[in-house]
Scaffold this motif. Structure first.
Motif, PDB file in Angstrom:
ATOM      1  N   ALA A 122      71.960 -82.727   5.560  1.00  0.00           N
ATOM      2  CA  ALA A 122      71.219 -83.108   6.767  1.00  0.00           C
ATOM      3  C   ALA A 122      71.979 -84.164   7.564  1.00  0.00           C
ATOM      4  O   ALA A 122      72.037 -84.101   8.803  1.00  0.00           O
ATOM      5  CB  ALA A 122      69.832 -83.625   6.395  1.00  0.00           C
ATOM      6  N   GLU A 123      72.585 -85.133   6.867  1.00  0.00           N
ATOM      7  CA  GLU A 123      73.362 -86.159   7.557  1.00  0.00           C
ATOM      8  C   GLU A 123      74.614 -85.560   8.185  1.00  0.00           C
ATOM      9  O   GLU A 123      75.007 -85.920   9.302  1.00  0.00           O
ATOM     10  CB  GLU A 123      73.729 -87.282   6.587  1.00  0.00           C
ATOM     11  N   VAL A 124      75.256 -84.643   7.480  1.00  0.00           N
ATOM     12  CA  VAL A 124      76.420 -83.943   8.034  1.00  0.00           C
ATOM     13  C   VAL A 124      76.032 -83.193   9.301  1.00  0.00           C
ATOM     14  O   VAL A 124      76.740 -83.223  10.316  1.00  0.00           O
ATOM     15  CB  VAL A 124      77.013 -82.974   6.985  1.00  0.00           C
ATOM     16  N   LEU A 125      74.888 -82.518   9.253  1.00  0.00           N
ATOM     17  CA  LEU A 125      74.426 -81.718  10.390  1.00  0.00           C
ATOM     18  C   LEU A 125      74.197 -82.576  11.628  1.00  0.00           C
ATOM     19  O   LEU A 125      74.483 -82.149  12.749  1.00  0.00           O
ATOM     20  CB  LEU A 125      73.147 -80.973  10.014  1.00  0.00           C
ATOM     21  N   LYS A 126      73.693 -83.795  11.450  1.00  0.00           N
ATOM     22  CA  LYS A 126      73.510 -84.682  12.600  1.00  0.00           C
ATOM     23  C   LYS A 126      74.823 -84.914  13.328  1.00  0.00           C
ATOM     24  O   LYS A 126      74.892 -84.893  14.563  1.00  0.00           O
ATOM     25  CB  LYS A 126      72.913 -86.014  12.143  1.00  0.00           C
ATOM     26  N   GLY A 127      75.887 -85.143  12.561  1.00  0.00           N
ATOM     27  CA  GLY A 127      77.198 -85.354  13.169  1.00  0.00           C
ATOM     28  C   GLY A 127      77.727 -84.107  13.857  1.00  0.00           C
ATOM     29  O   GLY A 127      78.296 -84.175  14.947  1.00  0.00           O
ATOM     30  N   VAL A 128      77.528 -82.956  13.217  1.00  0.00           N
ATOM     31  CA  VAL A 128      77.969 -81.687  13.816  1.00  0.00           C
ATOM     32  C   VAL A 128      77.284 -81.469  15.157  1.00  0.00           C
ATOM     33  O   VAL A 128      77.925 -81.137  16.159  1.00  0.00           O
ATOM     34  CB  VAL A 128      77.676 -80.509  12.861  1.00  0.00           C
TER      35      VAL A 128
END
Length: 329
Positions: free
Chosen positions: A71-77
């Motif tokens: 989920a944290e990775v997705l925010k950056g993407v």
């Protein structure tokens, strides 16, 4: 399309007629093509989409499961793709931490790459991945040559073990992550290096091998803490496993950090909410996603001129789960 045609032993034009349900193809040939599509993991609707346009302006994100890290990775993407003209499609397995056959990454890529998407980000694959369209991996498999983004896992692990040593701990247990990942290997190397540099002998009995799955840490932590000469501190290679270690320690009646110090790696949101707060290594999961998306956009456009691997810095975050050794076991 060419992959399907080659496997089925027919022309790409025949594959096109089958997926678009046009006439002029025998029943036996249709079955051959459908079997090839199934074997390769293609969906006919996706194949048909690719026939209509050479570019989709859609990028993919392929992951084993959805959890705090992802989920944290997705925010950056998503921030990196904002106003870029690219949309994002996410492909995740619905069985959280479930077991299924090896090669999930390749099957998912086969369904997306060159059909619905112009390129994909793959999160923590268990092995090397291949695709006819650009791919960027977050936390690659060991020995991977695919463009990737990762944290400085060695430096982060070294820092957290040095922190524990500085508090006075000598018997420091370690719960490792999935062995196929370079990140897991680097974190273990950091653990070993910090101990060696401090002149502390490495005790193989204090090293347990998990899988990054929090549930895998429960029996490992219990085995370490049931020892008559149990460790005074445990460093787990992920926050999920560290939080499970906290839970096991409390279940055994141990006080954290009075009887046991616990540290993790990731700095997921739950680590700050734990009681006590979890000492960990911040690897900026948001930044991992942002940089992976930025690299993939440029690879798709053909204008990436940076390195094939980006290594991002880490930062030690000290909270209440670590302190000087307390009671003797």
């Amino acid at each position: 399309m060419s992959d399907v045609a080659r496997l089925a032993g027919v022309s790409t034009a025949t594959v096109s007629r089958v997926v678009n349900r046009r006439y002029g193809v025998s029943a036996s040939t249709i079955e051959q093509v459908r079997a090839a599509i199934e074997q390769l993991g293609y969906e006919s609707s996706l194949v048909a989409t690719s026939l209509r346009s050479s570019r989709t302006n859609v990028l993919g994100l392929v992951t084993h499961s959805f959890q705090s890290y992802t989920a944290e990775v997705l925010k950056g993407v998503m921030d990196a793709l904002s106003q870029s003209g690219f949309d994002l499609i996410i492909y995740a397995n619905s069985d959280l931490y479930g077991t299924y056959s090896d090669g999930w990454e390749q099957r998912h890529l086969a369904r997306l790459s060159g059909t619905l998407t112009d390129g994909c980000i793959v999160v923590t694959p268990s092995r090397e991945v291949r695709s006819g369209t650009p791919v960027v991996v977050i936390d690659p498999a060991r020995g991977s040559a695919v463009p990737s983004v990762t944290a400085d896992n060695f430096a982060g692990a070294t820092a957290v073990v040095e922190h524990l040593l500085g508090l006075g701990h000598q018997r420091i247990g370690f719960i490792a992550g999935r062995a196929s990942l370079e990140a897991a290997w680097s974190r273990e190397e950091g653990y070993r290096t910090a101990l060696a540099q401090a002149g502390v002998p490495i005790d193989p009995r204090l090293i347990a091998r998990g899988s990054f799955n929090p549930e895998s840490a429960a029996p490992l932590a219990r085995a370490l803490l049931d020892r008559p000469d149990r460790p005074t501190a445990i460093f787990a290679a992920s926050d999920g496993m560290a939080l499970k270690t906290l839970e096991v320690a409390k279940g055994l009646g141990l006080d954290v950090p009075g009887d046991l110090s616990v540290a993790g790696f990731d700095n997921i949101p739950e680590s700050a909410l734990a009681e006590p707060g979890l000492t960990t290594v911040d690897q900026s999961m948001y930044r991992l996603g942002y940089e992976a998306a930025r690299m993939l956009k440029s690879l798709v456009r053909g204008d990436w001129d940076g390195p094939g691997r980006l290594v991002l810095p880490t930062r030690l975050v000290v909270r209440g789960s670590t302190a000087a050794p307390g009671k003797c076991p």
